[in-house]
Design a protein around this motif. Structure first.
Motif, mmCIF file in Angstrom:
data_model
loop_
_atom_site.group_PDB
_atom_site.id
_atom_site.type_symbol
_atom_site.label_atom_id
_atom_site.label_comp_id
_atom_site.label_asym_id
_atom_site.label_seq_id
_atom_site.Cartn_x
_atom_site.Cartn_y
_atom_site.Cartn_z
ATOM 1 N N ASN A 20 -21.764 -35.916 -10.876
ATOM 2 C CA ASN A 20 -21.165 -36.379 -9.619
ATOM 3 C C ASN A 20 -20.604 -37.790 -9.727
ATOM 4 O O ASN A 20 -20.063 -38.326 -8.763
ATOM 5 N N SER A 21 -20.714 -38.396 -10.891
ATOM 6 C CA SER A 21 -20.390 -39.814 -11.080
ATOM 7 C C SER A 21 -18.917 -40.169 -10.861
ATOM 8 O O SER A 21 -18.587 -41.338 -10.733
ATOM 9 N N TYR A 22 -18.053 -39.180 -10.816
ATOM 10 C CA TYR A 22 -16.627 -39.441 -10.579
ATOM 11 C C TYR A 22 -16.272 -39.370 -9.098
ATOM 12 O O TYR A 22 -15.107 -39.425 -8.733
ATOM 13 N N ASN A 23 -17.297 -39.211 -8.253
ATOM 14 C CA ASN A 23 -17.120 -39.084 -6.807
ATOM 15 C C ASN A 23 -16.348 -37.828 -6.426
ATOM 16 O O ASN A 23 -15.594 -37.811 -5.467
ATOM 17 N N LYS A 24 -16.538 -36.767 -7.184
ATOM 18 C CA LYS A 24 -16.058 -35.435 -6.823
ATOM 19 C C LYS A 24 -17.311 -34.576 -6.767
ATOM 20 O O LYS A 24 -18.045 -34.491 -7.757
ATOM 21 N N ASN A 25 -17.583 -33.972 -5.606
ATOM 22 C CA ASN A 25 -18.805 -33.182 -5.468
ATOM 23 C C ASN A 25 -18.886 -32.133 -6.563
ATOM 24 O O ASN A 25 -17.918 -31.407 -6.817
ATOM 25 N N ALA A 26 -20.044 -32.067 -7.204
ATOM 26 C CA ALA A 26 -20.269 -31.105 -8.281
ATOM 27 C C ALA A 26 -21.684 -30.548 -8.161
ATOM 28 O O ALA A 26 -22.612 -31.256 -7.765
ATOM 29 N N VAL A 27 -21.807 -29.272 -8.492
ATOM 30 C CA VAL A 27 -23.102 -28.599 -8.473
ATOM 31 C C VAL A 27 -23.318 -27.900 -9.809
ATOM 32 O O VAL A 27 -22.366 -27.714 -10.579
ATOM 33 N N ALA A 28 -24.548 -27.492 -10.044
ATOM 34 C CA ALA A 28 -24.855 -26.765 -11.269
ATOM 35 C C ALA A 28 -24.321 -25.340 -11.169
ATOM 36 O O ALA A 28 -24.559 -24.651 -10.181
ATOM 37 N N ALA A 29 -23.620 -24.917 -12.201
ATOM 38 C CA ALA A 29 -23.153 -23.536 -12.297
ATOM 39 C C ALA A 29 -24.033 -22.752 -13.264
ATOM 40 O O ALA A 29 -23.994 -21.530 -13.294
ATOM 41 N N GLY A 30 -24.830 -23.453 -14.032
ATOM 42 C CA GLY A 30 -25.748 -22.831 -14.980
ATOM 43 C C GLY A 30 -26.398 -23.902 -15.825
ATOM 44 O O GLY A 30 -25.848 -24.991 -15.981
ATOM 45 N N CYS A 31 -27.580 -23.599 -16.324
ATOM 46 C CA CYS A 31 -28.258 -24.561 -17.195
ATOM 47 C C CYS A 31 -29.363 -23.860 -17.967
ATOM 48 O O CYS A 31 -29.826 -22.784 -17.606
ATOM 49 N N SER A 32 -29.760 -24.508 -19.058
ATOM 50 C CA SER A 32 -30.857 -23.998 -19.884
ATOM 51 C C SER A 32 -31.620 -25.183 -20.442
ATOM 52 O O SER A 32 -31.091 -26.297 -20.531
ATOM 53 N N ILE A 33 -32.872 -24.921 -20.815
ATOM 54 C CA ILE A 33 -33.712 -25.992 -21.347
ATOM 55 C C ILE A 33 -34.520 -25.466 -22.520
ATOM 56 O O ILE A 33 -34.884 -24.282 -22.553
ATOM 57 N N GLU A 34 -34.751 -26.346 -23.463
ATOM 58 C CA GLU A 34 -35.631 -26.063 -24.599
ATOM 59 C C GLU A 34 -36.747 -27.090 -24.553
ATOM 60 O O GLU A 34 -36.489 -28.296 -24.581
ATOM 61 N N PHE A 35 -37.998 -26.615 -24.450
ATOM 62 C CA PHE A 35 -39.161 -27.505 -24.451
ATOM 63 C C PHE A 35 -39.632 -27.689 -25.885
ATOM 64 O O PHE A 35 -39.862 -26.717 -26.596
ATOM 65 N N LEU A 36 -39.730 -28.946 -26.333
ATOM 66 C CA LEU A 36 -40.024 -29.230 -27.733
ATOM 67 C C LEU A 36 -41.404 -29.834 -27.961
ATOM 68 O O LEU A 36 -42.017 -29.606 -28.996
ATOM 69 N N LYS A 37 -41.886 -30.623 -27.013
ATOM 70 C CA LYS A 37 -43.212 -31.244 -27.100
ATOM 71 C C LYS A 37 -43.773 -31.307 -25.683
ATOM 72 O O LYS A 37 -43.010 -31.396 -24.729
ATOM 73 N N PRO A 38 -45.087 -31.327 -25.553
ATOM 74 C CA PRO A 38 -45.648 -31.443 -24.201
ATOM 75 C C PRO A 38 -45.564 -32.866 -23.665
ATOM 76 O O PRO A 38 -45.618 -33.836 -24.422
ATOM 77 N N GLY A 39 -45.402 -32.949 -22.354
ATOM 78 C CA GLY A 39 -45.552 -34.223 -21.667
ATOM 79 C C GLY A 39 -47.005 -34.336 -21.240
ATOM 80 O O GLY A 39 -47.591 -33.362 -20.756
#
Length: 143
Positions: A73-92
């Protein structure tokens, strides 16, 4: 009109001020909001722990997703997530200070691809998240 860095900072401040989920519920801090880039931080507290006594993956995902939101959203144009994925590598772990840096990889038309890297206070990579943004009508701050 202000320069892109000033606009991004103002967008970040405006969004974060009303982001109850990130700020108040999760205890995140917005450290940087620049064009195509954001950095957020969160300390792992007891309320973030799962049944294995490590940070629940959903909270790590939320840190990355929130960082993604500020970056796209940093360009001041509204944006939303269209998709995402995550890889967990170590525990918090309890007391860990997790920092997420999100960087735009490409922006083409209404869609962008952003990579988030979540690290702990030792610089160890906890998770990698990739998000695809879609611009929608409107702006965060008046133009």
């Amino acid at each position: 009109m202000s320069d892109p860095k000033t606009i991004a900072r103002q967008v970040g401040e405006t969004m974060f001020a009303v982001d109850v989920a990130s700020k108040d519920t999760m205890g995140m801090a917005l450290l940087v909001c620049e064009p195509g880039r954001a950095v957020m931080r969160m300390t792992v507290k007891a309320l973030h722990l799962n049944g294995h006594q490590i940070c629940h993956g959903g909270f790590i995902f939320t840190l990355a997703d929130s960082t993604f939101a500020f970056a796209c959203n940093s360009y001041n144009k509204n944006a939303v997530a269209a998709g995402c994925s995550i890889e967990f590598l170590k525990p918090g772990k309890l007391g860990d200070v997790l920092t997420c840096e999100g960087i735009e990889q490409t922006l083409s038309g209404r869609h962008g691809i952003y990579d988030m890297k979540v690290t702990n206070q030792h610089g160890e990579v906890i998770a990698m998240f990739r998000g695809k943004s879609a611009q929608i009508p409107g702006t965060v701050i008046p133009e």
